[in-house]
Scaffold this motif. Structure first.
Motif, PDB file in Angstrom:
ATOM      1  N   GLY A 304       0.782  -1.228   0.000  1.00 54.87           N
ATOM      2  CA  GLY A 304       0.000   0.000   0.000  1.00 54.87           C
ATOM      3  C   GLY A 304       0.810   1.271   0.000  1.00 54.87           C
ATOM      4  N   ARG A 305       2.145   1.193  -0.006  1.00 52.34           N
ATOM      5  CA  ARG A 305       2.988   2.384  -0.023  1.00 52.34           C
ATOM      6  C   ARG A 305       3.841   2.388  -1.283  1.00 52.34           C
ATOM      7  N   SER A 306       4.258   3.583  -1.713  1.00 51.33           N
ATOM      8  CA  SER A 306       5.142   3.747  -2.865  1.00 51.33           C
ATOM      9  C   SER A 306       6.441   4.382  -2.402  1.00 51.33           C
ATOM     10  N   TRP A 307       7.541   3.702  -2.687  1.00 49.47           N
ATOM     11  CA  TRP A 307       8.866   4.229  -2.370  1.00 49.47           C
ATOM     12  C   TRP A 307       9.581   4.581  -3.674  1.00 49.47           C
ATOM     13  N   ARG A 308      10.191   5.742  -3.676  1.00 53.86           N
ATOM     14  CA  ARG A 308      11.031   6.154  -4.799  1.00 53.86           C
ATOM     15  C   ARG A 308      12.483   5.871  -4.464  1.00 53.86           C
ATOM     16  N   VAL A 309      13.171   5.220  -5.407  1.00 54.13           N
ATOM     17  CA  VAL A 309      14.577   4.852  -5.205  1.00 54.13           C
ATOM     18  C   VAL A 309      15.393   5.495  -6.319  1.00 54.13           C
ATOM     19  N   ASP A 310      16.339   6.361  -5.946  1.00 55.39           N
ATOM     20  CA  ASP A 310      17.271   6.964  -6.901  1.00 55.39           C
ATOM     21  C   ASP A 310      18.620   6.271  -6.765  1.00 55.39           C
ATOM     22  N   THR A 311      19.219   5.884  -7.901  1.00 50.22           N
ATOM     23  CA  THR A 311      20.505   5.187  -7.884  1.00 50.22           C
ATOM     24  C   THR A 311      21.453   5.825  -8.889  1.00 50.22           C
ATOM     25  N   ARG A 312      22.747   5.747  -8.593  1.00 49.96           N
ATOM     26  CA  ARG A 312      23.783   6.248  -9.502  1.00 49.96           C
ATOM     27  C   ARG A 312      25.132   5.726  -9.051  1.00 49.96           C
ATOM     28  N   TYR A 313      26.111   5.844  -9.973  1.00 52.15           N
ATOM     29  CA  TYR A 313      27.472   5.549  -9.569  1.00 52.15           C
ATOM     30  C   TYR A 313      27.971   6.682  -8.683  1.00 52.15           C
ATOM     31  N   SER A 314      28.799   6.337  -7.711  1.00 54.32           N
ATOM     32  CA  SER A 314      29.302   7.356  -6.794  1.00 54.32           C
ATOM     33  C   SER A 314      30.225   8.334  -7.500  1.00 54.32           C
ATOM     34  N   SER A 315      31.034   7.845  -8.438  1.00 58.07           N
ATOM     35  CA  SER A 315      31.963   8.718  -9.160  1.00 58.07           C
ATOM     36  C   SER A 315      31.235   9.415 -10.301  1.00 58.07           C
ATOM     37  N   SER A 316      31.757  10.583 -10.691  1.00 63.51           N
ATOM     38  CA  SER A 316      31.185  11.311 -11.822  1.00 63.51           C
ATOM     39  C   SER A 316      31.536  10.594 -13.114  1.00 63.51           C
ATOM     40  N   PHE A 317      30.785  10.904 -14.180  1.00 58.05           N
ATOM     41  CA  PHE A 317      30.938  10.187 -15.447  1.00 58.05           C
ATOM     42  C   PHE A 317      32.362  10.275 -16.011  1.00 58.05           C
ATOM     43  N   PRO A 318      32.999  11.471 -16.062  1.00 55.89           N
ATOM     44  CA  PRO A 318      34.373  11.522 -16.627  1.00 55.89           C
ATOM     45  C   PRO A 318      35.356  10.623 -15.897  1.00 55.89           C
ATOM     46  N   ASN A 319      35.149  10.393 -14.605  1.00 55.61           N
ATOM     47  CA  ASN A 319      36.069   9.540 -13.851  1.00 55.61           C
ATOM     48  C   ASN A 319      35.883   8.062 -14.170  1.00 55.61           C
ATOM     49  N   LEU A 320      34.749   7.716 -14.790  1.00 52.12           N
ATOM     50  CA  LEU A 320      34.468   6.320 -15.105  1.00 52.12           C
ATOM     51  C   LEU A 320      34.886   5.929 -16.518  1.00 52.12           C
ATOM     52  N   VAL A 321      35.146   6.923 -17.370  1.00 51.99           N
ATOM     53  CA  VAL A 321      35.476   6.649 -18.766  1.00 51.99           C
ATOM     54  C   VAL A 321      36.881   6.072 -18.878  1.00 51.99           C
ATOM     55  N   ASN A 322      37.048   5.085 -19.765  1.00 56.19           N
ATOM     56  CA  ASN A 322      38.356   4.502 -20.054  1.00 56.19           C
ATOM     57  C   ASN A 322      39.070   5.389 -21.088  1.00 56.19           C
ATOM     58  N   TRP A 323      39.705   6.444 -20.613  1.00 55.76           N
ATOM     59  CA  TRP A 323      40.327   7.414 -21.516  1.00 55.76           C
ATOM     60  C   TRP A 323      41.521   6.808 -22.250  1.00 55.76           C
ATOM     61  N   GLY A 324      42.121   5.792 -21.710  1.00 54.28           N
ATOM     62  CA  GLY A 324      43.286   5.194 -22.367  1.00 54.28           C
ATOM     63  C   GLY A 324      42.946   4.661 -23.744  1.00 54.28           C
ATOM     64  N   LEU A 325      41.799   3.981 -23.860  1.00 55.71           N
ATOM     65  CA  LEU A 325      41.381   3.437 -25.147  1.00 55.71           C
ATOM     66  C   LEU A 325      41.161   4.541 -26.166  1.00 55.71           C
ATOM     67  N   ILE A 326      40.534   5.634 -25.742  1.00 52.05           N
ATOM     68  CA  ILE A 326      40.231   6.739 -26.658  1.00 52.05           C
ATOM     69  C   ILE A 326      41.516   7.429 -27.094  1.00 52.05           C
ATOM     70  N   ILE A 327      42.425   7.626 -26.167  1.00 49.71           N
ATOM     71  CA  ILE A 327      43.694   8.302 -26.510  1.00 49.71           C
ATOM     72  C   ILE A 327      44.507   7.440 -27.468  1.00 49.71           C
ATOM     73  N   VAL A 328      44.541   6.136 -27.251  1.00 50.34           N
ATOM     74  CA  VAL A 328      45.271   5.238 -28.149  1.00 50.34           C
ATOM     75  C   VAL A 328      44.696   5.302 -29.558  1.00 50.34           C
ATOM     76  N   ALA A 329      43.375   5.306 -29.665  1.00 52.19           N
ATOM     77  CA  ALA A 329      42.730   5.402 -30.991  1.00 52.19           C
ATOM     78  C   ALA A 329      43.082   6.717 -31.667  1.00 52.19           C
ATOM     79  N   PHE A 330      43.100   7.804 -30.916  1.00 50.00           N
ATOM     80  CA  PHE A 330      43.428   9.107 -31.490  1.00 50.00           C
ATOM     81  C   PHE A 330      44.872   9.120 -31.998  1.00 50.00           C
ATOM     82  N   VAL A 331      45.780   8.562 -31.222  1.00 53.02           N
ATOM     83  CA  VAL A 331      47.184   8.539 -31.633  1.00 53.02           C
ATOM     84  C   VAL A 331      47.368   7.685 -32.886  1.00 53.02           C
ATOM     85  N   ILE A 332      46.718   6.522 -32.928  1.00 47.93           N
ATOM     86  CA  ILE A 332      46.846   5.630 -34.085  1.00 47.93           C
ATOM     87  C   ILE A 332      46.342   6.306 -35.356  1.00 47.93           C
TER      88      ILE A 332
END
Length: 803
Positions: A304-332
């Motif tokens: 009989g009750r409605s609960w709202r649940v908000d979820t997210r990763y604790s870290s911000s999005f830029p901190n989660l990106v694998n920048w190494g893969l992108i940089i390697v592709a750019f260099v190649i």
């Protein structure tokens, strides 16, 4: 021949060289752009992957929360079921033992359980006596006081009882309506999150209550008091939100945050009671951390009750990106762009050198020395512009060699190439110097000629005749004497084409008309041709519809023995009367069918209809002579022609001798070897073969000598003028004598007069066909036709059929 200078071509070549010169910059830009695009695509893919993982983690967390709440509900339900199953009045000892079973688990460390017993008004005094004795409080009473139909006082509590005797059914109770709903629905109900105060501010704990009504069977009360429906009371269990959070944290992955609120009463103003992000190092600003768009929201409906649940990763999005893969592709890609641009620059230098050598060759056809397809088209555009400015006329000649493919296939491409060279030489010699001559490809040529004021169509006609005459002369190549023809289509600017594409297209259509008219001739494009083409399109559409609607008709024209005047065969003739076009002649719709491929469907239809009619006539007692069916070149070229024919004979149980095939000389010219083998197989089945329209095409005596023909059919064009034209008369006599020498019978078609018949009989012609004997008959008319009647009477007399 004067060759006009095209300044536009020079400009195009110069422009091409400039573009090639800077091609390495273009390549660098393209590859570098591809690198940037790839990096962006990788970034986008990373983002989608992170968002997807975040969504999945949130879904798993919500599922975990749902499972925890379901477990709470199951415990309350089992508590109530246990109390319902007790066969004696509920005492505090029983209640206490039942409650202790649930305080050992982690989530129930601060468990509180209470039971509110239903007390009808007439049992109030007994209840008060019982409770005063049990509690040792003689002043115990139900609060708030007042006369009510029934009471629901807090009776027992574990580990301790607070507000003992408080009536949950009292109208002044804040959750009065909730209690009424619990009582009426008999279902599990959750309370809103409540704050239970303690001695210290830090000890305040969020709680939620799960309540469930207890109903007893009316036939097994055993002294227990209920209402008229068996309502015995309400069991309530108070749980700590802290215990719920401990369960969630123990299963939650590191780096994942959540917050939970109750939105049952007002979704726009949620009541937050759990937030895993508060007090963490990565939370400098709680409002920004939970800003809109950076988290996923879920809603859980439970008890009989409605609960709202908000979820997210604790870290911000830029901190989660694998920048190494992108940089390697750019260099190649950056390195690849540099290397490719350097290599392309080397190629561009080599290309420019080759272009300077080939620029003079690209405009000339390597084989014939005439203008190339590219050059002749640019010349046509130039001449059109010049004629537009000077108000002159321009003639476009589209030329195609007749029977070139036959020679090319028979003697090889090398011989064909030598023949094309000689044709080009003759064109140069016969055409005026100002004519522009080009080879479009294969055996197709295009000639452009600007007309002077005094030059009219008669001049062009004479020029066409002279070209055809010269091209048609014999060629001596590699010890062989070769003969070809030439068909020409002419279109004039500006009368029948204001641009190069239209002019060439109309000249091509005119050339095709010349081919259709018998080849080795010319044709000028005119307005009527457009109308004919439009009608041909209409005929094609209606003919396809006629096949679908089965409105075509097969008629049969008798073939007569000229000596006995008896019917010895029938020719199947296709007739078509359309609801929109009216009666359409086979001479008009058969060529359209051949051009569009419908002839294959028509051929199959004719064969099957002929077989069907033979079966129907046989069932009616009519034994008709063999039926001759015309075969197109397209039919004979089909690999499954013989298999399809055998399938029809087997399907309708027809003797092969009842069918004859008529083929034209053109079929044998186009593909003599394969057609010869097919015709031999057909003859071995017992079918007789006739060569149709003999003498009108590229006739060859080898067809009569080497192939298993039984009949030679003289075209009606000779029979029509046999009495008036000595040449036709002589040719007819010669064909008859030659055929008899080769043991072939001769069929003359188109006999309409008695004098024609007598002349043919005097020459020894075997069989005749035409209106003098009978017009084509419908299938239903066969029964009453005098020839068929006579044939049937003869069959009844001797049981034989004269062939």
């Amino acid at each position: 021949m004067n060759e006009p200078v095209n300044h536009r071509d020079s400009w195009l070549v110069a422009s091409t060289r400039r573009h090639v010169k800077h091609a390495y910059l273009i390549v660098f830009s393209i590859v570098f752009f591809c690198g940037i695009t790839t990096c962006l695509a990788l970034y986008h893919e990373e983002k989608q992957h992170i968002l997807s993982d975040e969504q999945i983690a949130g879904d798993e967390f919500v599922a975990l929360l749902k499972d925890a709440l379901e477990n709470y509900g199951k415990e309350v339900t089992s508590f109530s079921v246990m109390m319902q199953s007790t066969n004696e009045a509920l005492t505090y000892d029983i209640f206490q033992r039942a409650s202790k079973q649930y305080e050992s688990t982690e989530k129930n460390q601060s468990l509180r359980v209470y039971f509110a017993k239903y007390v009808p008004h007439d049992h109030l005094n007994a209840y008060l006596k019982q409770q005063r004795r049990l509690m040792g409080q003689m002043d115990f009473n139900i609060t708030p006081r007042g006369e009510r139909k029934g009471y629901l006082p807090l009776t027992y509590g574990y580990p301790f009882s607070s507000n003992s005797g408080f009536d949950l059914l009292a109208p002044s109770y804040v959750n009065h309506q909730v209690i009424q709903r619990i009582r009426s629905t008999k279902s599990l109900i959750m309370s809103q999150i409540m704050l239970i105060a303690s001695d210290s501010e830090s000890a305040k704990q969020d709680k939620f209550v799960l309540r469930r009504s207890i109903y007893l069977p009316l036939d097994n009360l055993k002294g227990r008091v209920t209402d008229e429906l068996g309502f015995y009371g309400v069991i309530g269990v108070i749980f700590d939100v802290k215990g719920l959070k401990q369960q969630l944290e123990s299963h939650n992955e590191r780096g994942f945050s959540y917050r939970i609120s109750d939105v049952s009463d007002d979704p726009e103003h949620p009541v937050w009671f759990a937030d895993s992000s508060k007090g963490r190092d990565f939370d400098p600003n709680h409002e920004i951390y939970w800003s809109k768009g950076v988290y996923n929201t879920h809603v859980i409906d439970f008890a009989g009750r409605s609960w709202r649940v908000d979820t997210r990763y604790s870290s911000s999005f830029p901190n989660l990106v694998n920048w190494g893969l992108i940089i390697v592709a750019f260099v190649i890609f950056s390195l690849l762009a540099v290397l490719l641009s350097w290599y392309v620059k080397l190629l561009a230098n080599a290309y420019n050198q080759a272009l300077r050598l080939a620029s003079d060759q690209i405009e000339i056809d390597e084989l014939t020395g005439l203008f190339s397809r590219y050059k002749i088209q640019t010349e046509l555009n130039t001449l059109i512009r010049r004629c537009r400015l000077k108000d002159q006329k321009l003639a476009s000649f589209f030329m195609d060699l007749d029977y070139f493919k036959t020679i090319n296939d028979a003697f090889g491409h090398e011989t064909g190439d030598k023949l094309l060279i000689k044709v080009a030489q003759r064109l140069r010699s016969v055409l005026p110097d100002e004519a522009v001559i080009g080879r479009l490809g294969g055996d197709e040529f295009l000639v452009l000629l600007v007309l002077r004021e005094h030059e009219k169509n008669t001049y062009l006609e004479g020029l066409c005749r002279e070209v055809i005459l010269q091209v048609s002369q014999s060629y001596f190549i590699d010890g062989r004497t070769l003969n070809i023809g030439c068909s020409i289509g002419v279109a004039l600017y500006p009368d029948y084409g204001l641009d190069a594409e239209t002019l060439v297209k109309n000249a091509d259509m005119a050339m095709y008309e010349a081919k259709t008219a018998g080849r080795a001739t010319y044709y000028f494009y005119d307005a009527q041709m457009g109308a004919r083409l439009s009608r041909n399109v209409r005929i094609e559409t209606r003919l396809r519809q006629a096949l679908q609607d089965d409105v075509l008709e097969l008629q049969f024209q008798p073939k007569v023995d000229l000596n006995t005047q008896k019917c010895v065969g029938l020719e199947a003739l296709l007739r078509w009367e359309d609801s929109e076009l009216g009666w359409v002649s086979p001479a008009e719709f058969v060529p359209v069918a051949e051009q569009t491929g419908i002839i294959l469907l028509l051929g199959e239809w004719v064969f099957e209809q002929a077989c069907k009619h033979i079966v129907v006539w046989r069932e009616e007692g009519i034994q008709v002579p063999p039926i001759a069916v015309n075969c197109s070149a397209a039919q004979l070229k089909r690999p499954n022609f013989l298999a399809h024919l055998l399938g029809l004979l087997d399907k309708y149980k027809i003797d092969p001798s009842l069918l004859e095939l008529e083929v034209t000389e053109s079929i044998l010219i186009e593909d003599a070897e394969s057609c010869a083998e097919l015709l031999r197989q057909v003859s071995q089945l017992g079918m007789k073969l006739a060569i149709d329209d003999f003498g009108t095409g590229y006739s060859s005596l080898s067809y009569l000598k080497d192939l298993p023909f039984h009949y030679v059919k003289i075209d009606q064009v000779f029979i029509r003028d046999i009495m008036e034209d000595p040449d036709h008369d002589a040719l007819t006599r010669a064909i008859i004598n030659l055929s008899h020498d080769l043991n072939l019978k001769v069929i003359a078609e188109g006999i309409t007069r008695t004098d024609q018949l007598e002349r043919l009989k005097s020459y020894g012609c075997d069989i005749g066909q035409g209106y003098l004997f009978s017009a084509a008959l419908g299938a239903s008319s066969m029964v009453n036709d005098p020839m068929i009647v006579a044939l049937r009477e003869q069959q009844e007399d001797d049981g034989t059929l004269e062939n």
